[in-house]
Write a protein that holds these residues in place. Structure first.
Motif, mmCIF file in Angstrom:
data_model
loop_
_atom_site.group_PDB
_atom_site.id
_atom_site.type_symbol
_atom_site.label_atom_id
_atom_site.label_comp_id
_atom_site.label_asym_id
_atom_site.label_seq_id
_atom_site.Cartn_x
_atom_site.Cartn_y
_atom_site.Cartn_z
ATOM 1 N N LEU A 223 0.829 -1.204 0.000
ATOM 2 C CA LEU A 223 0.000 0.000 0.000
ATOM 3 C C LEU A 223 0.864 1.256 0.000
ATOM 4 C CD1 LEU A 223 -2.581 -1.110 2.735
ATOM 5 C CD2 LEU A 223 -2.742 -1.420 0.255
ATOM 6 N N LEU B 220 -1.702 4.741 2.878
ATOM 7 C CA LEU B 220 -2.182 3.367 3.094
ATOM 8 C C LEU B 220 -3.560 3.171 2.457
ATOM 9 C CD1 LEU B 220 -1.114 2.658 6.803
ATOM 10 C CD2 LEU B 220 0.119 2.116 4.688
ATOM 11 N N ARG C 139 -6.302 -0.010 2.525
ATOM 12 C CA ARG C 139 -6.002 -0.864 3.675
ATOM 13 C C ARG C 139 -7.257 -1.629 4.106
ATOM 14 N NH1 ARG C 139 -6.079 4.443 5.109
ATOM 15 N NH2 ARG C 139 -7.598 5.110 6.689
ATOM 16 N N ILE D 287 -3.503 0.072 12.604
ATOM 17 C CA ILE D 287 -2.977 0.247 11.257
ATOM 18 C C ILE D 287 -1.683 1.060 11.272
ATOM 19 C CG2 ILE D 287 -4.291 2.331 10.762
ATOM 20 C CD1 ILE D 287 -3.516 -0.621 8.355
ATOM 21 N N TYR E 172 -0.526 -7.717 3.862
ATOM 22 C CA TYR E 172 -0.465 -6.300 3.508
ATOM 23 C C TYR E 172 0.749 -5.681 4.177
ATOM 24 C CZ TYR E 172 -5.186 -6.147 1.507
ATOM 25 O OH TYR E 172 -6.298 -6.341 0.716
ATOM 26 N N THR F 299 3.665 -1.952 3.504
ATOM 27 C CA THR F 299 3.821 -0.698 2.764
ATOM 28 C C THR F 299 4.446 -0.966 1.393
ATOM 29 O OG1 THR F 299 5.996 -0.309 3.739
ATOM 30 C CG2 THR F 299 4.092 0.613 4.899
#
Length: 378
Positions: A116, A121, A124, A132, A188, A190
């Motif tokens: 992401l 983000l 998300r 988060i 998930y 970055t």
């Protein structure tokens, strides 16, 4: 006419064996049709899981992309060009790729990694455990708790693993709208961490997620991106493109269609043959009704009522049985992909109407040709 229909009902249900055989044939056909089409709908739904879970309005991609799982990386200048396009509120990159992780017990498991945008983000998932913001911590990953969650040995917050000789730490557990199709867990992280941890080509942007100012500017944005040699699709258009790929360019669509047609032919043959036998066995009763003054349209109405009544009950039983089977299968098999939609139910209903029409035609022809003289002479 009400009395005629009452007689038709009694003729139908008094012979319980023939009535049960008619119901079984139609119920079985509807059951198979709903099961096959629902399975196909579930496959199409899960094939678009990435699009549904990310939730972006516009997706920019290479025109050769057919499914969300098989992305073609784009150069960085495309992102800059999209961001400078009039009508774009913002645009962010998305990384989507496969990797192999080493779990704490030494086993390996393939995963899908979604990278992401670091600053926002965007896309998300909804967390059920963790925060988060922890995704910005070192080596941080969020694990999706779906039907494939157990393949990662049911990790908890703080669970460690290796991904391409890099340390990974679970900082969150999330839920998503739809599980994936190919039985692979999803992580998930970055964007920068994804492209640094996972080997890739010199281009790393799988998709560009665009938020337009309003719906009116979408055609203009699509036109400008098309001029760059790329494609911008709305989420619905992307889902339709994925669906068309599985329907027409793989064996899934044709196989499901063949199984559905076989189910229809089986139901048609059983119900048609059974109803024809039912008409033959009750031919003397129809002849007697005709002799005492029943008109041809009244006899046709009797047959239509009998067939329609049987088909509607069979349709309800078939849909109910299929719904129960799908619900039980999902309880026992979380990865089972099946989804009953209004389209499935409508298609099955049309097939039942065709079965009813053919069965009625067979009965009507036989009844209209009888002569009371022949009945009483016999």
């Amino acid at each position: 006419m009400k009395g005629i229909l009452r007689i038709a009902y009694k003729l139908l249900v008094n012979d319980r064996g023939k009535f049960a055989a008619l119901l079984v044939g139609i119920t079985f056909a509807v059951f198979l049709i709903v099961m096959m089409t629902s399975m196909f709908s579930g496959i199409l739904h899960r094939s678009s899981a990435t699009v549904l879970n990310i939730g972006a309005r516009l997706w920019v991609m290479d025109p050769a992309v057919n499914t969300a799982a098989n992305s073609i990386p784009m150069p960085d200048y495309v992102l800059d060009a999209v961001r400078s396009t009039r009508g774009v509120r913002y645009a962010v990159p998305l990384y989507s790729g496969g990797a192999m992780v080493k779990l704490v017990d030494g086993t390996f498991q393939s995963v899908t990694v979604m990278g992401l945008d670091d600053s926002s983000l965007y896309g998300r998932p909804q967390l059920i455990e963790g925060k988060i913001e922890d995704l910005y911590a070192e080596n941080a990953f969020v694990v999706v708790k779906d039907s494939e969650f157990g393949k990662l040995k049911n990790p908890q917050l703080g669970t460690e693993f290796e991904i391409n000789d890099h340390r990974g730490v679970v900082v969150g557990i999330a839920r998503v709208t739809s599980s994936g199709l190919f039985g692979v867990p999803t992580l998930y992280t970055t964007y920068k961490r994804a492209i640094s941890y996972i080997p890739s080509t010199r281009f790393t942007t799988s998709y560009i997620l665009v938020e337009p100012l309003n719906d009116q500017v979408i055609p203009y944005i699509q036109q400008q991106i098309r001029a760059l040699g790329y494609q911008a699709l709305t989420d619905r258009q992307f889902i339709e493109k994925i669906g068309d790929f599985y329907k027409y360019q793989t064996g899934v669509g044709i196989n499901v269609m063949l199984m559905t047609m076989i189910s229809f032919i089986v139901g048609l043959s059983i119900s048609g043959q059974t109803f024809y036998t039912f008409i033959l066995e009750n031919l003397d009763k129809f002849g007697a009704l005709k002799a005492i003054g029943a008109k041809g349209r009244e006899l046709v109405g009797m047959i239509l009522f009998q067939v329609g009544f049987t088909c509607l009950i069979g349709y309800g039983l078939g849909v109910g049985l299929a719904s129960v089977m799908i619900a039980l299968a999902k309880l026992r098999l979380p990865s089972y992909a099946a989804k009953i939609t209004y389209g499935n139910l409508s298609f099955a209903f049309v097939m039942v109407l065709i079965i009813a029409a053919v069965s009625s035609y067979i009965g009507v022809r036989k009844v209209l040709r009888i002569e009371p003289f022949d009945i009483f002479r016999g």
